[in-house]
Design a protein around this motif. Structure first.
Motif, PDB file in Angstrom:
ATOM      1  N   ARG A  39      -8.077   6.122  -4.879  1.00  0.00           N
ATOM      2  CA  ARG A  39      -7.353   6.679  -6.027  1.00  0.00           C
ATOM      3  C   ARG A  39      -5.936   7.015  -5.603  1.00  0.00           C
ATOM      4  O   ARG A  39      -5.678   7.278  -4.424  1.00  0.00           O
ATOM      5  CB  ARG A  39      -8.084   7.900  -6.575  1.00  0.00           C
ATOM      6  N   PRO A  40      -4.998   6.991  -6.551  1.00  0.00           N
ATOM      7  CA  PRO A  40      -3.594   7.237  -6.177  1.00  0.00           C
ATOM      8  C   PRO A  40      -3.296   8.700  -5.846  1.00  0.00           C
ATOM      9  O   PRO A  40      -2.394   8.988  -5.078  1.00  0.00           O
ATOM     10  CB  PRO A  40      -2.802   6.793  -7.408  1.00  0.00           C
ATOM     11  N   ASP A  41      -4.054   9.644  -6.429  1.00  0.00           N
ATOM     12  CA  ASP A  41      -3.788  11.068  -6.151  1.00  0.00           C
ATOM     13  C   ASP A  41      -4.671  11.585  -5.017  1.00  0.00           C
ATOM     14  O   ASP A  41      -5.289  10.807  -4.308  1.00  0.00           O
ATOM     15  CB  ASP A  41      -3.949  11.902  -7.437  1.00  0.00           C
TER      16      ASP A  41
ATOM     17  N   MET B 264      -5.631  -0.378  -2.101  1.00  0.00           N
ATOM     18  CA  MET B 264      -4.742   0.767  -1.851  1.00  0.00           C
ATOM     19  C   MET B 264      -3.280   0.364  -2.000  1.00  0.00           C
ATOM     20  O   MET B 264      -2.467   1.110  -2.547  1.00  0.00           O
ATOM     21  CB  MET B 264      -4.990   1.341  -0.444  1.00  0.00           C
ATOM     22  N   GLU B 265      -2.969  -0.831  -1.497  1.00  0.00           N
ATOM     23  CA  GLU B 265      -1.596  -1.338  -1.599  1.00  0.00           C
ATOM     24  C   GLU B 265      -1.202  -1.531  -3.067  1.00  0.00           C
ATOM     25  O   GLU B 265      -0.123  -1.110  -3.499  1.00  0.00           O
ATOM     26  CB  GLU B 265      -1.520  -2.668  -0.854  1.00  0.00           C
TER      27      GLU B 265
ATOM     28  N   MET C 203      -2.541  -0.107  -5.651  1.00  0.00           N
ATOM     29  CA  MET C 203      -2.485   1.190  -6.327  1.00  0.00           C
ATOM     30  C   MET C 203      -1.200   1.945  -5.990  1.00  0.00           C
ATOM     31  O   MET C 203      -0.653   2.670  -6.814  1.00  0.00           O
ATOM     32  CB  MET C 203      -3.701   2.018  -5.931  1.00  0.00           C
ATOM     33  N   GLY C 204      -0.738   1.754  -4.747  1.00  0.00           N
ATOM     34  CA  GLY C 204       0.529   2.365  -4.351  1.00  0.00           C
ATOM     35  C   GLY C 204       1.696   1.784  -5.130  1.00  0.00           C
ATOM     36  O   GLY C 204       2.640   2.494  -5.492  1.00  0.00           O
ATOM     37  N   ARG C 205       1.627   0.495  -5.425  1.00  0.00           N
ATOM     38  CA  ARG C 205       2.700  -0.148  -6.197  1.00  0.00           C
ATOM     39  C   ARG C 205       2.624   0.192  -7.675  1.00  0.00           C
ATOM     40  O   ARG C 205       3.622   0.350  -8.332  1.00  0.00           O
ATOM     41  CB  ARG C 205       2.607  -1.670  -6.021  1.00  0.00           C
ATOM     42  N   GLN C 206       1.394   0.225  -8.194  1.00  0.00           N
ATOM     43  CA  GLN C 206       1.198   0.467  -9.637  1.00  0.00           C
ATOM     44  C   GLN C 206       0.120   1.526  -9.848  1.00  0.00           C
ATOM     45  O   GLN C 206      -1.036   1.203 -10.136  1.00  0.00           O
ATOM     46  CB  GLN C 206       0.757  -0.828 -10.323  1.00  0.00           C
ATOM     47  N   PRO C 207       0.473   2.806  -9.708  1.00  0.00           N
ATOM     48  CA  PRO C 207      -0.558   3.850  -9.857  1.00  0.00           C
ATOM     49  C   PRO C 207      -1.178   3.871 -11.248  1.00  0.00           C
ATOM     50  O   PRO C 207      -2.322   4.294 -11.411  1.00  0.00           O
ATOM     51  CB  PRO C 207       0.204   5.147  -9.584  1.00  0.00           C
TER      52      PRO C 207
ATOM     53  N   ALA D  61      -4.567   2.080 -11.790  1.00  0.00           N
ATOM     54  CA  ALA D  61      -5.645   2.512 -10.877  1.00  0.00           C
ATOM     55  C   ALA D  61      -7.039   2.210 -11.427  1.00  0.00           C
ATOM     56  O   ALA D  61      -7.918   1.760 -10.683  1.00  0.00           O
ATOM     57  CB  ALA D  61      -5.500   3.996 -10.579  1.00  0.00           C
TER      58      ALA D  61
END
Lengths: 134, 78
Positions: free
Chosen positions: A59-61, B35-36, B38-42, B45
């Motif tokens: 997850r991003p957070d 993860m990569e 998601m880091g670019r486009q949260p 997600a």
């Protein structure tokens, strides 16, 4: 394609399993049907824990580390330990366990194929009405 | 027949180990890419998580299939 796809896959798989049970009992007998049922339940539990683990860890957070470790500690011994004991049961044929375990995968593939063929993931207004179908 | 049995006894655990290594590599790559992404486009997600769950389920199923094939081969060995 949202997170509800997983729950819908589980619901459809459970319905398919319920439809299969009387036919399995009639044509195959008790233990092969029980093996398919056990394999399917094994697969369902695995998918539920896997989706929870992915939602918690990827997850991003901020990640809830305690929950992630707890889920990992439950999931992996549960998956491989229960699989080992199921395979050790003499009356259960591994092929029947495999059929049960593969049930949710088959349902998932068919659902994804349906979405691709109907083009439900394209942002098209006419497709919005079909979103609930698959 | 004895030769076949000893070859099977060698190949079955080796195959299971290879399947486990392949699955671990696949899951590792999938998680890294997720993860990569998601880091670019949260905001994407949710979609990435679903794709990740589906991919991980299929990769894990491969390991389970290897485990079942191993048990079947071991059953033949007696």
């Amino acid at each position: 394609m949202g997170l509800d796809l997983i729950s819908r896959t589980l619901k459809t798989s459970a319905i398919v399993l319920l439809i299969f049970l009387p036919f399995g009992l009639y044509y195959w007998g008790v233990f092969p049907t029980l093996a398919v049922l056990s394999g399917a339940v094994w697969g369902f539990i695995n998918l539920i824990f896997l989706s929870q683990l992915v939602r918690t860890v990827i997850r991003p957070d901020k990640i809830d580390v305690r929950r992630a470790v707890g889920l990992g500690l439950i999931k992996f011994p549960l998956l491989y330990g229960s699989g080992y004991f199921l395979l050790k049961i003499d009356r259960f044929d591994p092929i029947h366990l495999l059929i049960g375990f593969s049930l949710f995968l088959a349902v998932m593939v068919l659902k994804m194929l349906g979405r691709v063929i109907l083009g439900l993931d394209n942002d098209n207004k006419t497709n919005k009405n079909l979103q609930g179908a698959l | 027949m004895e030769y076949f049995g000893s070859m099977l006894a060698l190949a079955a655990p080796l195959g299971l180990g290879l399947a486990a290594v392949g699955s671990a590599y696949g899951i590792g790559r999938a998680v890294g890419s997720a993860m990569e992404a998601m880091g670019r486009q949260p905001e994407a997600a949710g979609k990435i998580q679903v794709a990740m769950i589906i991919g991980a389920a299929f990769i894990e199923a491969l390991t389970i299939y290897a485990l079942i094939a191993f048990f079947m081969a071991m059953g033949k060995l007696g």
